[in-house]
Design an enzyme around this catalytic site. Structure first.
Site, short mmCIF file in Angstrom:
data_model
loop_
_atom_site.label_atom_id
_atom_site.label_comp_id
_atom_site.label_asym_id
_atom_site.label_seq_id
_atom_site.Cartn_x
_atom_site.Cartn_y
_atom_site.Cartn_z
N GLU A 73 5.58 2.95 -9.76
CA GLU A 73 6.82 2.93 -9.59
C GLU A 73 7.24 1.28 -10.23
OE1 GLU A 73 7.73 3.08 -5.37
OE2 GLU A 73 7.85 5.07 -5.49
N PHE A 74 6.30 0.64 -10.89
CA PHE A 74 7.08 -0.82 -11.20
C PHE A 74 8.13 -0.44 -12.61
CE2 PHE A 74 5.62 -3.97 -14.53
CZ PHE A 74 5.77 -4.35 -13.37
N ARG A 129 7.73 -0.23 3.84
CA ARG A 129 8.69 0.84 4.09
C ARG A 129 7.46 1.16 4.87
NH1 ARG A 129 9.62 2.10 -2.28
NH2 ARG A 129 7.65 1.16 -1.81
N PRO A 152 -3.88 -6.12 -14.91
CA PRO A 152 -4.01 -4.72 -15.79
C PRO A 152 -2.53 -5.00 -17.51
CG PRO A 152 -3.81 -4.48 -13.61
CD PRO A 152 -3.68 -5.34 -13.67
N ASP A 200 7.37 -7.56 5.51
CA ASP A 200 7.75 -7.91 3.79
C ASP A 200 6.64 -9.73 3.46
OD1 ASP A 200 8.82 -9.31 1.25
OD2 ASP A 200 10.75 -8.48 1.70
N TYR A 209 7.90 -13.01 -15.00
CA TYR A 209 6.74 -12.77 -14.12
C TYR A 209 5.69 -13.00 -14.84
CZ TYR A 209 4.05 -7.94 -13.97
OH TYR A 209 2.92 -6.94 -13.24
N ALA A 240 1.38 -1.47 0.55
CA ALA A 240 0.04 0.34 0.29
C ALA A 240 0.83 1.38 -0.32
CB ALA A 240 -1.03 0.28 0.81
N THR A 241 1.87 1.15 0.15
CA THR A 241 2.90 2.49 0.47
C THR A 241 3.38 2.64 -1.29
OG1 THR A 241 4.78 0.39 -0.23
CG2 THR A 241 4.34 1.41 2.18
#
Length: 264
Positions: free
Chosen positions: A200-201, A49, A194, A71, A164, A24-25
């Site tokens: 940021e991916f 984080r 998606p 994590d 991936y 969620a960051t």
């Protein structure tokens, strides 16, 4: 169900409850937290984080956001955090399995094995750790919704997406398996897939190279995190008797192409 009952059910689904969002960051996770908070939900926000979790709590309010720093790859940390939720936060209505990542775009014969293992540990094992911790409570209460973040890459392969794409194919099939296992329990499952989305991916994928990530999105009118947050919110807000099993969403600029043929 009458039209009035269906309307009431839909309204109750969108008026709030408790949603747990992993990762969620940043990106989809942060946008989803903001969207659900705006809709009156209380947010259990997880991430690695602490500073970003603190910022999210400051933004959404301590009464509306419970931060959990762990994590998802750490099974013991996940179990400890979710087994020891404060009493008022234990009846989780929605789990959004958002935490995940891609690393590199090298062909399989040149990839880093460590990167492969990190993707498997995060995108597959991490999702399993959190789901297994929260799912029994949903079944016991006879309601709940598991939303998994997959990818169109789980269906359509492209060069460099080897592991991936494999992890996201797992997410798709696991979502289907959950639906089969949860038949009759009242717990819903949705897989969101998606396409090209700017967040940021890609910075993470390219090892922090923001310029390379920016070139990927230049002129593409890519999806935004808010678009995915809205998609998740819609699926969750459907009446309780409606299960949206799978949503494939791409920007208008992205479509399908011919399969390549190599000619000697």
């Amino acid at each position: 169900m009458t039209a009035t009952a269906a309307s009431t059910s839909a309204q109750s689904a969108s008026c709030g409850g408790i949603v747990c969002i992993t990762g969620a960051t940043a990106g989809f996770g942060a946008a989803t937290a903001r969207r659900f908070a705006a809709d009156g939900w209380r947010i259990i926000a997880t991430g690695r984080r602490q500073d970003r979790l603190d910022a999210l709590v400051a933004e959404l309010g301590a009464d509306s956001c419970l931060p959990l720093c762990f994590d998802v790859r750490d099974a013991a940390a996940v179990q400890n955090a979710l087994e020891n939720l404060p009493e008022a936060w234990r009846a989780v209505d929605v789990l959004v399995n958002n935490a995940g990542l891609a690393l590199g775009l090298e062909p399989a014969h040149r990839c880093s094995l460590d990167d492969w293992m990190t993707m498997v540990d995060t995108n597959i094992k991490g999702l399993l750790h959190v789901t297994r911790a929260l799912l029994p409570g949903m079944v016991e209460r006879g309601r709940g919704h598991v939303v998994n973040l997959g990818s169109i890459t789980g269906t359509y392969a492209y060069p460099g997406a080897n592991v991936y794409g494999g992890t996201k194919a797992f997410v798709m099939q696991f979502s289907r398996g959950l639906r089969a296992d949860l038949h009759g329990t009242g717990v819903r499952v949705t897989n969101i897939e998606p396409g090209l989305a700017e967040s940021e991916f890609s910075v993470v994928r390219f090892g922090g190279d923001a310029d390379r990530a920016a070139k990927l999105y230049a002129g593409a009118s890519a999806l935004r995190p808010e678009d995915i947050a809205a998609t998740i919110a819609w699926a969750v807000s459907c009446p309780a008797h409606v299960n949206v099993s799978r949503i494939e969403v791409m920007p208008t600029s992205q479509s399908f192409g011919a399969l390549p043929v190599h000619r000697a």
